[in-house]
Each structure stands twice: as C-alpha cells, then as structure tokens.
Design an enzyme around this catalytic site. Structure first.
Site, PDB file in Angstrom:
ATOM      1  N   LYS A 117     -16.436   9.320  -0.185  1.00 49.23           N
ATOM      2  CA  LYS A 117     -16.522   8.291   0.863  1.00 49.23           C
ATOM      3  C   LYS A 117     -17.692   8.544   1.789  1.00 49.23           C
ATOM      4  CE  LYS A 117     -12.124   6.068   0.844  1.00 49.23           C
ATOM      5  NZ  LYS A 117     -10.964   5.585   1.572  1.00 49.23           N
ATOM      6  N   LYS A 199     -13.445   5.476 -11.480  1.00 49.42           N
ATOM      7  CA  LYS A 199     -12.124   4.919 -11.176  1.00 49.42           C
ATOM      8  C   LYS A 199     -12.211   3.447 -10.766  1.00 49.42           C
ATOM      9  CE  LYS A 199     -10.178   5.497  -7.157  1.00 49.42           C
ATOM     10  NZ  LYS A 199      -9.549   5.945  -5.893  1.00 49.42           N
ATOM     11  N   LYS A 202     -11.253  -0.840  -5.246  1.00 52.92           N
ATOM     12  CA  LYS A 202     -11.580  -2.071  -4.516  1.00 52.92           C
ATOM     13  C   LYS A 202     -12.928  -1.957  -3.809  1.00 52.92           C
ATOM     14  CE  LYS A 202      -8.089  -0.299  -1.443  1.00 52.92           C
ATOM     15  NZ  LYS A 202      -6.673  -0.349  -1.202  1.00 52.92           N
TER      16      LYS A 202
HETATM   17  P1  TYM Z   1      -5.217   4.392  -1.915  1.00 51.38           P
HETATM   18  O1  TYM Z   1      -4.926   3.372  -0.899  1.00 51.38           O
HETATM   19  O2  TYM Z   1      -6.645   4.652  -2.261  1.00 51.38           O
HETATM   20  O3  TYM Z   1      -4.472   4.080  -3.281  1.00 51.38           O
HETATM   21  C1  TYM Z   1      -3.100   3.782  -3.293  1.00 51.38           C
HETATM   22  C2  TYM Z   1      -2.406   4.386  -4.479  1.00 51.38           C
HETATM   23  O4  TYM Z   1      -2.913   3.843  -5.694  1.00 51.38           O
HETATM   24  C3  TYM Z   1      -3.391   4.868  -6.536  1.00 51.38           C
HETATM   25  N1  TYM Z   1      -4.603   4.376  -7.195  1.00 51.38           N
HETATM   26  C4  TYM Z   1      -4.822   4.472  -8.510  1.00 51.38           C
HETATM   27  N2  TYM Z   1      -4.076   4.972  -9.508  1.00 51.38           N
HETATM   28  C5  TYM Z   1      -4.576   4.903 -10.751  1.00 51.38           C
HETATM   29  N3  TYM Z   1      -5.798   4.370 -11.038  1.00 51.38           N
HETATM   30  C6  TYM Z   1      -6.580   3.855 -10.078  1.00 51.38           C
HETATM   31  N4  TYM Z   1      -7.760   3.323 -10.361  1.00 51.38           N
HETATM   32  C7  TYM Z   1      -6.097   3.886  -8.739  1.00 51.38           C
HETATM   33  N5  TYM Z   1      -6.587   3.459  -7.542  1.00 51.38           N
HETATM   34  C8  TYM Z   1      -5.663   3.768  -6.613  1.00 51.38           C
HETATM   35  C9  TYM Z   1      -3.698   6.032  -5.610  1.00 51.38           C
HETATM   36  O5  TYM Z   1      -3.649   7.259  -6.280  1.00 51.38           O
HETATM   37  C10 TYM Z   1      -2.605   5.896  -4.584  1.00 51.38           C
HETATM   38  O6  TYM Z   1      -1.410   6.464  -5.063  1.00 51.38           O
HETATM   39  N6  TYM Z   1      -4.626   8.487   0.812  1.00 51.38           N
HETATM   40  C11 TYM Z   1      -3.941   7.465   0.075  1.00 51.38           C
HETATM   41  C12 TYM Z   1      -2.969   6.649   0.919  1.00 51.38           C
HETATM   42  C13 TYM Z   1      -1.999   7.464   1.684  1.00 51.38           C
HETATM   43  C14 TYM Z   1      -0.882   8.170   1.147  1.00 51.38           C
HETATM   44  C15 TYM Z   1      -0.260   8.796   2.235  1.00 51.38           C
HETATM   45  C16 TYM Z   1      -0.378   8.311  -0.142  1.00 51.38           C
HETATM   46  C17 TYM Z   1      -2.012   7.690   3.029  1.00 51.38           C
HETATM   47  N7  TYM Z   1      -0.967   8.493   3.351  1.00 51.38           N
HETATM   48  C18 TYM Z   1       0.885   9.608   2.087  1.00 51.38           C
HETATM   49  C19 TYM Z   1       0.771   9.099  -0.312  1.00 51.38           C
HETATM   50  C20 TYM Z   1       1.367   9.746   0.772  1.00 51.38           C
HETATM   51  C21 TYM Z   1      -4.970   6.542  -0.502  1.00 51.38           C
HETATM   52  O7  TYM Z   1      -6.093   6.461  -0.048  1.00 51.38           O
HETATM   53  O8  TYM Z   1      -4.513   5.762  -1.520  1.00 51.38           O
END
Ligand code: TYM
Length: 335
Positions: A117, A199, A202
């Site tokens: 990021k 990956k 968005k």
């Molecule tokens: P975020 O918002 O980037 O993504 C949300 C969830 O979707 C999964 N994910 C994917 N899995 C497979 N392939 C992909 N291309 C893909 N893109 C996204 C992510 O692994 C995630 O599970 N830091 C976290 C959000 C968060 C969180 C938490 C998660 C904040 N606090 C506490 C668990 C527990 C994040 O940025 O996910």
C-alpha cells in the site's frame, strides 16, 4: 442457552473501501455464512481501516451500507450474527492505541500489506497505514476470537496479532485468547483475470481483472471471456506454468463444487472459449440471488439502521469487557 455461551467465537471484517469483489466473497464471506451456525459470530464493516487511504466520504458511507446489505444477502442472519460498523464501537480505537505500544516498529516494517500500500500511495504513507496491524489485532482480541476467517493475504496480519497477544499475555497473564486464521483450501487467493500473478483487488488499475459481487451479469461474462489464459489450449491445473487457467479452475471449482480432475475431464478437448464462458456463467448464477437480495435489502434503510445499531450494542458489550480488563492490567485508574 448454556450451549450458546460455550460456542467458539469468530471475528472478521472487510474494509468498505470499494465495492465487494469476487475475491472477498470466495476468500472470506462465503466461509462466514458456512460457519455462522456453529460459532458465535461477529462480522464488521472495517471503516476505520479504510481511512489509511483517502476515501470520498459519501462513497465510504454508501459502500458501508451496501456491504452490510450484502453480508445479510450472503446468508448472515442478523438474528444469529452480530453485524456492526467498526467505528460504532470506540473500544477498537482505544485498544488499538494500547496495542500500538506493544507492537514493535520492526514487526510493522515487515508487513506485506504496508509495503504494497505504501508503494501504491507514495504521497500518503501515513502513520495509520503503518500501525494498521495493531488496530486489526485490537479488532480480533477485543472479542477473544478463536477463529478469524480470511483470505490468504490476511494470514500475516493474524500472525502478528498472535505475536502481540503473546507479548501482552507474557507480561500481564492470560488476558487475550490466541486466534487462529481460517483460510479456505480453494479460493484463498483469487487472482486478477488480466494479470493472474497478482491478487484480484478493487484497487487494481485494470478494472477488467476484478469482478465485483454486485456487477451486471453481462459485465461479469465479458470480463471472464477476456480473461488471460495461455497458448497451451488445455484446461489443466498447474499454478506455476498456467496461472490464468488455474485461477479460473479454482473459481469454477468453488462455484460448482467440482474437483480439478472433474473440471479437466469436463473440458478435455474443448477450447478455452467454452471454458471461460462456463466459468463466467457459474459466477453469474452464484451471484444472482445475492445481488437480488442485496438490492432488495438496500431499499429498506430503517431495517439496515436497526441491524447496525443492535450490532454495535451487542459488540460493545463484549468489547468493553476486554478493554476494561486490559486497562486494569496496565494500571489505568478505574473511572
Ligand atoms: P480486505 O478488506 O482487503 O478483504 C476482505 C477479505 O477478503 C479477502 N480477500 C480475498 N480472498 C481471496 N482472494 C482475493 N483476491 C481476496 N481479496 C480479498 C481478504 O483476505 C479478507 O479476508 N485487514 C482486512 C480487514 C480487517 C479484518 C479485521 C479482517 C480489518 N480488521 C479483523 C479480519 C479480522 C482487510 O484489509 O481485508
């Protein structure tokens, strides 16, 4: 009731920084719904995390509400799952600060998401982006979660959460439960359709690589038809040599329940055109009921408000219990 109390607990969240993607559905939400009967579940809209990157305020609000509607449409019944907005439970910020003081600079510099990021947002490498993992640790530890269902990219964050909790417990006794990540076997890493070595995300510049959960069927089909494959003309699973085809096979496997061998048999001797169209169709069919239900729920603003208000109240009960314990342990005077 006794049983309810003994259920293991889950906490997870998604940043409402944009529209939900096929990656977030297959990597995370799909599992949440599957687990929600057997666990005591807390699922949040991680809005506080989104501001580590600049957001358009009206869009952030819209994405947060749409995400809540989509959670429900994906099968997360608000009567059985606590659905809440992170910023509605101030304990997240409060424990986040405490954990900042138990997280090492060196640990944070090793985080892949921080490196990615900060490369993408070179003009806004703010302190929040750097300490993001300690806020995420607070999210998890506040609820004494046993399990954190996430995609593969979040594994490192769950690991640092365990390290922070272990360090804290080492000083003050058993305050936090150590959580385990729960990562799906297939679908943990959905790759971009146009550059399958990265990956699906968005924030990707090439929007043809990313499929959104609420996207129009014709756009989804078009993106799959254009998906990058190879010149081999054979549907066969080989992640290293055939990343594009293997990614499509993973998606098809999750949407249809077929194994890789079954998929290879189904498309033996047929061209990639047929295969890509079939994958696109399977995704459209999987998403169709979710899209209809999300759009229906979104029209009922009062219902959504009642869900997130009740969610915040329930979440706060658990969160403040942990926070009070932490404050006491570290020596803050009780109010
Ligand atoms: P975020 O918002 O980037 O993504 C949300 C969830 O979707 C999964 N994910 C994917 N899995 C497979 N392939 C992909 N291309 C893909 N893109 C996204 C992510 O692994 C995630 O599970 N830091 C976290 C959000 C968060 C969180 C938490 C998660 C904040 N606090 C506490 C668990 C527990 C994040 O940025 O996910």
């Amino acid at each position: 009731m006794e049983n309810e109390v003994q259920k293991k607990r889950i906490l997870s969240g998604i940043q409402p920084s944009g529209d939900l993607t096929l990656g977030s559905y297959l990597g995370a939400i799909k599992n949440w719904a599957a687990l929600s009967n057997d666990y005591d579940c807390y699922y949040m809209m991680a809005d506080m995390h989104t501001i580590t990157v600049r957001q358009v305020p009206a869009e952030l609000r819209r994405h947060t509400m749409t995400q809540l509607a989509a959670y429900i449409a994906c099968g997360l019944n608000p009567e059985k799952n606590v659905l809440f907005i992170q910023s509605h439970v101030p304990a997240h910020a409060q424990l986040g600060w405490v954990l900042d003081c138990y997280t090492m600079f060196g640990e944070l510099t090793r985080m892949t998401q921080f490196k990615d990021k900060s490369a993408k947002n070179a003009d806004n490498i703010n302190a929040g982006l750097f300490t993001y993992p300690s806020l995420m640790a607070a999210d998890i530890l506040l609820y004494q979660a046993d399990l954190v269902p996430v995609g593969g990219d979040q594994k490192q964050h769950v690991e640092i959460c365990r390290d922070i909790a272990t360090r804290f417990n080492g000083i003050y006794g058993d305050v936090f439960k150590l959580p385990d990540p729960y990562i799906p076997k297939v679908g943990a890493r959905v790759m971009s359709l146009t550059s399958p070595e990265s990956k699906m995300s968005k924030s990707d510049k090439d929007q043809n690589g990313c499929v959104y959960m609420l996207e129009k069927p014709e756009d989804i089909l078009r993106k799959f038809k254009k998906a990058v494959t190879d010149s081999d003309a054979c549907v066969r699973y080989d992640l290293a040599a055939k990343p594009g085809v293997s990614n499509l096979m993973q998606i098809y496997s999750v949407t249809t329940g077929e194994s890789f061998e079954e998929i290879e048999r189904e498309f033996a001797g047929r061209g990639y055109g047929d295969f890509k169209a079939a994958v696109g169709e399977s995704v459209v069919e999987m998403l169709r009921p979710i899209q209809e239900e999300t759009n229906r729920i979104l029209t009922d603003k009062a219902y959504l408000q009642s869900v997130y208000r009740a969610g915040a109240e329930q979440a706060a009960k658990v969160a403040y219990k942990t926070l009070n314990k932490v404050y006491k342990k570290i020596g803050f005077v009780e109010r």
